[in-house]
Write a protein that holds these residues in place. Structure first.
Motif, PDB file in Angstrom:
ATOM      1  N   SER A  72       0.830  -1.206   0.000  1.00  0.00           N
ATOM      2  CA  SER A  72       0.000   0.000   0.000  1.00  0.00           C
ATOM      3  C   SER A  72       0.868   1.260   0.000  1.00  0.00           C
ATOM      4  CB  SER A  72      -0.957  -0.004   1.195  1.00  0.00           C
ATOM      5  OG  SER A  72      -0.241   0.036   2.399  1.00  0.00           O
ATOM      6  N   ALA A  73       2.002   1.218   0.680  1.00  0.00           N
ATOM      7  CA  ALA A  73       2.916   2.357   0.669  1.00  0.00           C
ATOM      8  C   ALA A  73       3.486   2.561  -0.731  1.00  0.00           C
ATOM      9  CB  ALA A  73       4.037   2.159   1.675  1.00  0.00           C
ATOM     10  N   SER A  74       3.772   1.490  -1.418  1.00  0.00           N
ATOM     11  CA  SER A  74       4.293   1.560  -2.778  1.00  0.00           C
ATOM     12  C   SER A  74       3.253   2.159  -3.721  1.00  0.00           C
ATOM     13  CB  SER A  74       4.693   0.163  -3.244  1.00  0.00           C
ATOM     14  OG  SER A  74       5.023   0.184  -4.604  1.00  0.00           O
ATOM     15  N   LYS A  75       1.990   1.748  -3.567  1.00  0.00           N
ATOM     16  CA  LYS A  75       0.912   2.288  -4.402  1.00  0.00           C
ATOM     17  C   LYS A  75       0.727   3.778  -4.126  1.00  0.00           C
ATOM     18  CE  LYS A  75      -1.752  -1.936  -4.869  1.00  0.00           C
ATOM     19  NZ  LYS A  75      -3.003  -2.621  -4.544  1.00  0.00           N
ATOM     20  N   PHE A  76       0.769   4.158  -2.856  1.00  0.00           N
ATOM     21  CA  PHE A  76       0.620   5.571  -2.497  1.00  0.00           C
ATOM     22  C   PHE A  76       1.737   6.401  -3.111  1.00  0.00           C
ATOM     23  CE2 PHE A  76       1.733   9.125   0.271  1.00  0.00           C
ATOM     24  CZ  PHE A  76       0.544   9.848   0.232  1.00  0.00           C
TER      25      PHE A  76
ATOM     26  N   THR B 205       3.539   5.743  -5.760  1.00  0.00           N
ATOM     27  CA  THR B 205       3.367   5.796  -7.212  1.00  0.00           C
ATOM     28  C   THR B 205       2.303   6.825  -7.589  1.00  0.00           C
ATOM     29  OG1 THR B 205       3.997   3.460  -7.371  1.00  0.00           O
ATOM     30  CG2 THR B 205       2.830   4.414  -9.252  1.00  0.00           C
ATOM     31  N   ILE B 206       1.191   6.822  -6.894  1.00  0.00           N
ATOM     32  CA  ILE B 206       0.115   7.776  -7.173  1.00  0.00           C
ATOM     33  C   ILE B 206       0.597   9.197  -6.872  1.00  0.00           C
ATOM     34  CG2 ILE B 206      -2.174   8.538  -6.432  1.00  0.00           C
ATOM     35  CD1 ILE B 206      -2.861   5.554  -6.048  1.00  0.00           C
ATOM     36  N   PHE B 207       1.312   9.374  -5.785  1.00  0.00           N
ATOM     37  CA  PHE B 207       1.823  10.682  -5.417  1.00  0.00           C
ATOM     38  C   PHE B 207       2.753  11.237  -6.493  1.00  0.00           C
ATOM     39  CE2 PHE B 207       5.075  13.300  -3.321  1.00  0.00           C
ATOM     40  CZ  PHE B 207       4.264  14.306  -2.809  1.00  0.00           C
ATOM     41  N   VAL B 208       3.668  10.422  -6.977  1.00  0.00           N
ATOM     42  CA  VAL B 208       4.600  10.844  -8.021  1.00  0.00           C
ATOM     43  C   VAL B 208       3.838  11.186  -9.300  1.00  0.00           C
ATOM     44  CG1 VAL B 208       6.471  10.058  -9.533  1.00  0.00           C
ATOM     45  CG2 VAL B 208       6.583   9.625  -7.077  1.00  0.00           C
ATOM     46  N   PHE B 209       2.841  10.397  -9.655  1.00  0.00           N
ATOM     47  CA  PHE B 209       2.042  10.648 -10.855  1.00  0.00           C
ATOM     48  C   PHE B 209       1.306  11.987 -10.751  1.00  0.00           C
ATOM     49  CE2 PHE B 209      -1.999  10.364 -13.137  1.00  0.00           C
ATOM     50  CZ  PHE B 209      -1.519  10.176 -14.430  1.00  0.00           C
ATOM     51  N   VAL B 210       0.713  12.268  -9.611  1.00  0.00           N
ATOM     52  CA  VAL B 210      -0.009  13.525  -9.408  1.00  0.00           C
ATOM     53  C   VAL B 210       0.956  14.706  -9.483  1.00  0.00           C
ATOM     54  CG1 VAL B 210      -1.316  14.881  -7.715  1.00  0.00           C
ATOM     55  CG2 VAL B 210      -1.909  12.496  -8.124  1.00  0.00           C
ATOM     56  N   CYS B 211       2.129  14.582  -8.885  1.00  0.00           N
ATOM     57  CA  CYS B 211       3.123  15.657  -8.943  1.00  0.00           C
ATOM     58  C   CYS B 211       3.563  15.924 -10.384  1.00  0.00           C
ATOM     59  CB  CYS B 211       4.332  15.316  -8.086  1.00  0.00           C
ATOM     60  SG  CYS B 211       4.000  15.406  -6.323  1.00  0.00           S
ATOM     61  N   LEU B 212       3.798  14.889 -11.163  1.00  0.00           N
ATOM     62  CA  LEU B 212       4.184  15.066 -12.558  1.00  0.00           C
ATOM     63  C   LEU B 212       3.066  15.707 -13.375  1.00  0.00           C
ATOM     64  CD1 LEU B 212       6.141  11.764 -13.265  1.00  0.00           C
ATOM     65  CD2 LEU B 212       7.057  14.076 -13.128  1.00  0.00           C
ATOM     66  N   ALA B 213       1.826  15.302 -13.117  1.00  0.00           N
ATOM     67  CA  ALA B 213       0.694  15.891 -13.819  1.00  0.00           C
ATOM     68  C   ALA B 213       0.577  17.382 -13.510  1.00  0.00           C
ATOM     69  CB  ALA B 213      -0.595  15.159 -13.444  1.00  0.00           C
ATOM     70  N   LEU B 214       0.737  17.751 -12.251  1.00  0.00           N
ATOM     71  CA  LEU B 214       0.670  19.166 -11.874  1.00  0.00           C
ATOM     72  C   LEU B 214       1.805  19.957 -12.508  1.00  0.00           C
ATOM     73  CD1 LEU B 214      -0.331  18.892  -8.110  1.00  0.00           C
ATOM     74  CD2 LEU B 214      -1.752  19.677 -10.010  1.00  0.00           C
ATOM     75  N   LEU B 215       2.978  19.372 -12.586  1.00  0.00           N
ATOM     76  CA  LEU B 215       4.117  20.027 -13.205  1.00  0.00           C
ATOM     77  C   LEU B 215       3.862  20.271 -14.694  1.00  0.00           C
ATOM     78  CD1 LEU B 215       7.044  21.034 -12.920  1.00  0.00           C
ATOM     79  CD2 LEU B 215       7.771  18.727 -13.523  1.00  0.00           C
ATOM     80  N   LEU B 216       3.324  19.287 -15.383  1.00  0.00           N
ATOM     81  CA  LEU B 216       3.023  19.444 -16.804  1.00  0.00           C
ATOM     82  C   LEU B 216       1.960  20.508 -17.042  1.00  0.00           C
ATOM     83  CD1 LEU B 216       3.108  15.737 -18.024  1.00  0.00           C
ATOM     84  CD2 LEU B 216       4.724  17.559 -18.570  1.00  0.00           C
ATOM     85  N   ILE B 217       0.963  20.557 -16.191  1.00  0.00           N
ATOM     86  CA  ILE B 217      -0.087  21.573 -16.327  1.00  0.00           C
ATOM     87  C   ILE B 217       0.496  22.961 -16.137  1.00  0.00           C
ATOM     88  CG2 ILE B 217      -2.164  22.493 -15.219  1.00  0.00           C
ATOM     89  CD1 ILE B 217      -2.988  19.566 -14.699  1.00  0.00           C
ATOM     90  N   SER B 218       1.364  23.130 -15.147  1.00  0.00           N
ATOM     91  CA  SER B 218       1.947  24.455 -14.906  1.00  0.00           C
ATOM     92  C   SER B 218       2.865  24.877 -16.054  1.00  0.00           C
ATOM     93  CB  SER B 218       2.701  24.486 -13.585  1.00  0.00           C
ATOM     94  OG  SER B 218       3.837  23.653 -13.643  1.00  0.00           O
ATOM     95  N   ILE B 219       3.564  23.945 -16.671  1.00  0.00           N
ATOM     96  CA  ILE B 219       4.424  24.262 -17.809  1.00  0.00           C
ATOM     97  C   ILE B 219       3.586  24.700 -18.997  1.00  0.00           C
ATOM     98  CG2 ILE B 219       5.973  23.261 -19.544  1.00  0.00           C
ATOM     99  CD1 ILE B 219       7.184  21.586 -17.282  1.00  0.00           C
ATOM    100  N   CYS B 220       2.472  24.050 -19.244  1.00  0.00           N
ATOM    101  CA  CYS B 220       1.604  24.412 -20.362  1.00  0.00           C
ATOM    102  C   CYS B 220       1.032  25.807 -20.180  1.00  0.00           C
ATOM    103  CB  CYS B 220       0.479  23.402 -20.516  1.00  0.00           C
ATOM    104  SG  CYS B 220       1.038  21.786 -21.074  1.00  0.00           S
ATOM    105  N   GLU B 221       0.721  26.213 -18.967  1.00  0.00           N
ATOM    106  CA  GLU B 221       0.166  27.536 -18.715  1.00  0.00           C
ATOM    107  C   GLU B 221       1.211  28.623 -18.923  1.00  0.00           C
ATOM    108  OE1 GLU B 221      -1.734  27.751 -14.942  1.00  0.00           O
ATOM    109  OE2 GLU B 221      -3.060  26.088 -15.377  1.00  0.00           O
ATOM    110  N   VAL B 222       2.472  28.335 -18.673  1.00  0.00           N
ATOM    111  CA  VAL B 222       3.535  29.316 -18.828  1.00  0.00           C
ATOM    112  C   VAL B 222       3.738  29.651 -20.298  1.00  0.00           C
ATOM    113  CG1 VAL B 222       6.023  29.665 -18.559  1.00  0.00           C
ATOM    114  CG2 VAL B 222       4.701  28.685 -16.705  1.00  0.00           C
TER     115      VAL B 222
END
Length: 79
Positions: A4-8, A10-27
Motif C-alpha cells: 500500500s505504501a508503494s501504491k501511495f 506511485t500515485i503521489f509521483v504521478f499527481v506531482c508530474l501531472a501538476l508540473l506538466l499543467i503548470s508548464i503548459c500555462e507558462v
C-alpha cells in the motif's frame, strides 16, 4: 503494508508530474503585440509606454519599438 505504501508513492509521483506538466503548459501562453491605441506622439521612454499599456489598456507589458522612421508604443497582451 509495503504494497500500500508503494501504491501511495506511485500515485503521489504521478499527481506531482501531472501538476508540473499543467503548470508548464500555462507558462507557454502566447503573447500578442499591438500598437497602443491610447499613446500619441513618438515613444521615447519605454517606462512611460509600459505604464500606459498596463494602467490604461490592461496589457501585461509595453515597450517602445521602431516603426517606420520613428518609435511607437506597443502593448503586449495574452492572445
Amino acid at each position: 503494508m509495503t504494497s500500500s505504501a508503494s501504491k501511495f508513492y506511485t500515485i503521489f509521483v504521478f499527481v506531482c508530474l501531472a501538476l508540473l506538466l499543467i503548470s508548464i503548459c500555462e507558462v507557454e501562453a502566447k503573447v500578442c503585440q499591438k500598437r497602443s491605441k491610447t499613446w500619441s506622439g513618438p515613444c521615447l521612454n519605454t517606462g512611460n509606454c509600459k505604464r500606459q499599456c498596463v494602467d490604461v489598456e490592461n496589457a501585461t507589458f509595453g515597450a517602445c519599438h521602431r516603426q517606420g522612421f520613428g518609435f511607437a508604443c506597443f502593448c503586449y497582451k495574452k492572445c
